[in-house]
Scaffold this active site. Structure first.
Site, PDB file in Angstrom:
ATOM      1  N   TYR A  76       0.815  -1.206   0.000  1.00 43.27           N
ATOM      2  CA  TYR A  76       0.000   0.000   0.000  1.00 43.27           C
ATOM      3  C   TYR A  76       0.853   1.262   0.000  1.00 43.27           C
ATOM      4  O   TYR A  76       0.484   2.266  -0.589  1.00 43.27           O
ATOM      5  CB  TYR A  76      -0.910   0.026   1.239  1.00 43.27           C
ATOM      6  CG  TYR A  76      -2.206  -0.708   1.077  1.00 43.27           C
ATOM      7  CD1 TYR A  76      -2.224  -2.065   0.803  1.00 43.27           C
ATOM      8  CD2 TYR A  76      -3.423  -0.043   1.211  1.00 43.27           C
ATOM      9  CE1 TYR A  76      -3.417  -2.744   0.679  1.00 43.27           C
ATOM     10  CE2 TYR A  76      -4.623  -0.718   1.080  1.00 43.27           C
ATOM     11  CZ  TYR A  76      -4.613  -2.064   0.814  1.00 43.27           C
ATOM     12  OH  TYR A  76      -5.794  -2.732   0.685  1.00 43.27           O
TER      13      TYR A  76
ATOM     14  N   ASP B 162      -6.258  -6.895   4.195  1.00 46.89           N
ATOM     15  CA  ASP B 162      -7.354  -6.294   3.428  1.00 46.89           C
ATOM     16  C   ASP B 162      -8.256  -7.406   2.900  1.00 46.89           C
ATOM     17  O   ASP B 162      -9.476  -7.355   3.023  1.00 46.89           O
ATOM     18  CB  ASP B 162      -6.783  -5.466   2.269  1.00 46.89           C
ATOM     19  CG  ASP B 162      -7.895  -4.822   1.459  1.00 46.89           C
ATOM     20  OD1 ASP B 162      -8.840  -4.299   2.084  1.00 46.89           O
ATOM     21  OD2 ASP B 162      -7.839  -4.873   0.215  1.00 46.89           O
TER      22      ASP B 162
ATOM     23  N   ASP C  86     -12.110  -8.884   4.490  1.00 45.77           N
ATOM     24  CA  ASP C  86     -13.351  -8.901   3.700  1.00 45.77           C
ATOM     25  C   ASP C  86     -13.929 -10.314   3.669  1.00 45.77           C
ATOM     26  O   ASP C  86     -15.148 -10.493   3.704  1.00 45.77           O
ATOM     27  CB  ASP C  86     -13.104  -8.435   2.255  1.00 45.77           C
ATOM     28  CG  ASP C  86     -13.411  -6.952   2.071  1.00 45.77           C
ATOM     29  OD1 ASP C  86     -13.146  -6.188   3.020  1.00 45.77           O
ATOM     30  OD2 ASP C  86     -13.911  -6.565   0.998  1.00 45.77           O
TER      31      ASP C  86
HETATM   32  C1  IPM Z   1     -10.283  -1.232   3.781  1.00 46.27           C
HETATM   33  C2  IPM Z   1     -10.561  -0.653   2.417  1.00 46.27           C
HETATM   34  C3  IPM Z   1      -9.376   0.221   2.030  1.00 46.27           C
HETATM   35  C4  IPM Z   1      -8.148  -0.644   2.030  1.00 46.27           C
HETATM   36  C5  IPM Z   1      -9.549   0.933   0.670  1.00 46.27           C
HETATM   37  C6  IPM Z   1     -10.822   1.757   0.640  1.00 46.27           C
HETATM   38  C7  IPM Z   1      -8.351   1.771   0.333  1.00 46.27           C
HETATM   39  O1  IPM Z   1     -10.788  -1.657   1.485  1.00 46.27           O
HETATM   40  O2  IPM Z   1     -10.192  -0.438   4.744  1.00 46.27           O
HETATM   41  O3  IPM Z   1     -10.161  -2.448   3.886  1.00 46.27           O
HETATM   42  O4  IPM Z   1      -7.855  -1.316   1.036  1.00 46.27           O
HETATM   43  O5  IPM Z   1      -7.443  -0.649   3.043  1.00 46.27           O
HETATM   44 MN    MN Z   2     -10.721  -3.637   2.294  1.00 44.49          MN
END
Ligand code: IPM
Ligand code: MN
Length: 368
Positions: A147, A253, A257
């Site tokens: 990132y 990340d 999810d």
């Molecule tokens: C999260 C989101 C962010 C990330 C995006 C919006 C940049 O997906 O907080 O997980 O990838 O960290």
């Molecule tokens: Mn995310």
């Protein structure tokens, strides 16, 4: 009387709708706890800020965040088409969210993946897989790795477009997040899953070395090393085997999810992002432009982020527990919002009604 200044960054899409419910809850918490006073400061952030000021993270917002005791963020981002109206570097993710993380060095991201047994029907997993419920704390490194690494794109000597992104960590960065994970493990089941990809990535080799070194300082914690791809599988097959999981930014990340996926929705994923001096709190989900303005987004992730803030920034553990319990009892009574629930027997309510119900439940709980 203690006064806490909170910067409110409602953001885009469903952000303002869910933030309104968070504010409702904060007002009630303030009423119930006469020794605290919340000073709320609404500021622009994300695409909304860009269209109003030309910057997704304006100076005024930075100043409000600098002086805040904690930052409560809603959601940011536009749909694919609308995003194109904003220059790439000002798009809310790159222009606001990552700079926010960097500014306060919020290296430790806590993403609870929690579903009590009674709410198993929210999950796409079979009840037999969920067993006694899901209760995992994902700890994600938040300010390093791909990132934030060096990035380059261009055209090479053969006229081919290329891109290069660097995955970089130093040992101090790794150590600080690993220590957080061990500390959290000590307060839970003392089993830490270390997520890595050391069969391919050198960054994981160093990561694992640090985990091994630090484990000597936490002899009571059992460390289980697991490859990230295998971890993804086991999250579906047997989520109950996990308690605390620690991982680098990009892995976190994706797996967080997936955590939302096994609960049935990212709408059930609050989070805390902790830095050395300041922390901010946000739902893990996006701004859901497709349902924005319809009043159907569930504010659970947003209100859960308030609970995390009460606990982690203001030392109000008891009230945070009350708030979690209040939300669970709203669900337990069969209420839900239509974005979350596919169950036809659910008593569907709006974003606002869900917030009201949480307040009704919270108001019943003793503060002392
Ligand atoms: C999260 C989101 C962010 C990330 C995006 C919006 C940049 O997906 O907080 O997980 O990838 O960290
Ligand atoms: Mn995310």
């Amino acid at each position: 009387m203690t006064t806490y200044n909170i910067a409110l960054l409602a953001g885009d899409g469903i952000g303002p709708e869910v933030m309104k419910e968070a504010v409702k809850v904060l007002n009630l918490v303030e009423q119930r706890n006469p020794e605290v006073n919340f000073e709320l400061n609404d500021v622009l952030f994300g695409a909304a800020a860009y269209f109003a000021t030309g910057s997704a993270f304006p100076e005024e917002t930075k100043a409000a965040c600098d002086k805040a005791d904690a930052i409560l963020k809603g959601t940011i981002g536009l749909n694919h088409e609308d995003s194109k109206k904003i220059p790439v570097d000002e798009q809310p993710e790159r222009g606001a969210l990552l700079p926010l993380r960097r500014r306060y060095n919020t290296y430790a991201n806590f993403r609870p993946v929690y579903l009590p047994k009674g709410l198993a029907h929210f999950s796409p997993l079979k009840e037999s897989v969920i067993g006694e419920g899901i209760d995992i704390m994902i700890i994600r490194e938040l300010v390093g790795g791909l990132y934030f690494g060096e990035k380059e794109n261009g055209v090479d000597e053969n006229g081919k477009r290329f891109v290069r992104e660097v995955l970089e960590y130093d040992e101090d960065q790794i150590r600080q997040i690993i220590r957080v994970a061990f500390d959290v493990s000590m307060t839970r089941k003392k089993v830490l899953h270390n997520i890595h990809k050391s069969n391919v990535l050198k960054s994981s080799v160093l990561w694992n070395e640090i985990v091994e070194e630090e484990s000597k300082n936490y002899p009571e914690v059992e460390v289980k090393n697991i490859l990230v791809d295998a971890a993804a599988t086991y999250l579906c097959l047997n989520p109950a085997m996990f308690d605390v999981m620690v991982m680098e930014n990009m892995f976190g990340d994706i797996l967080s999810d997936q955590g939302g996926g096994i609960l049935g929705s990212l709408g059930l994923m609050p989070s805390a992002c902790k830095g050395p001096e300041k922390s901010y709190y946000e739902p893990s989900h996006g701004s859901a432009p497709d349902i924005a303005g319809k009043g159907i987004a569930n504010p659970y992730s947003m209100i859960g982020s308030v609970a995390l803030m009460l606990e982690m920034s203001f030392g109000m553990e008891k009230e945070a527990k009350n708030l979690w319990a209040a939300m669970q009892s709203v669900f337990a009574k069969g209420y839900s919002t239509s974005d979350l629930s596919k169950a036809t027997e659910a008593n569907l309510v709006s974003t606002e009604e869900f917030g009201d119900l949480v307040c009704v439940e919270l108001a019943k709980m003793p503060t002392a």
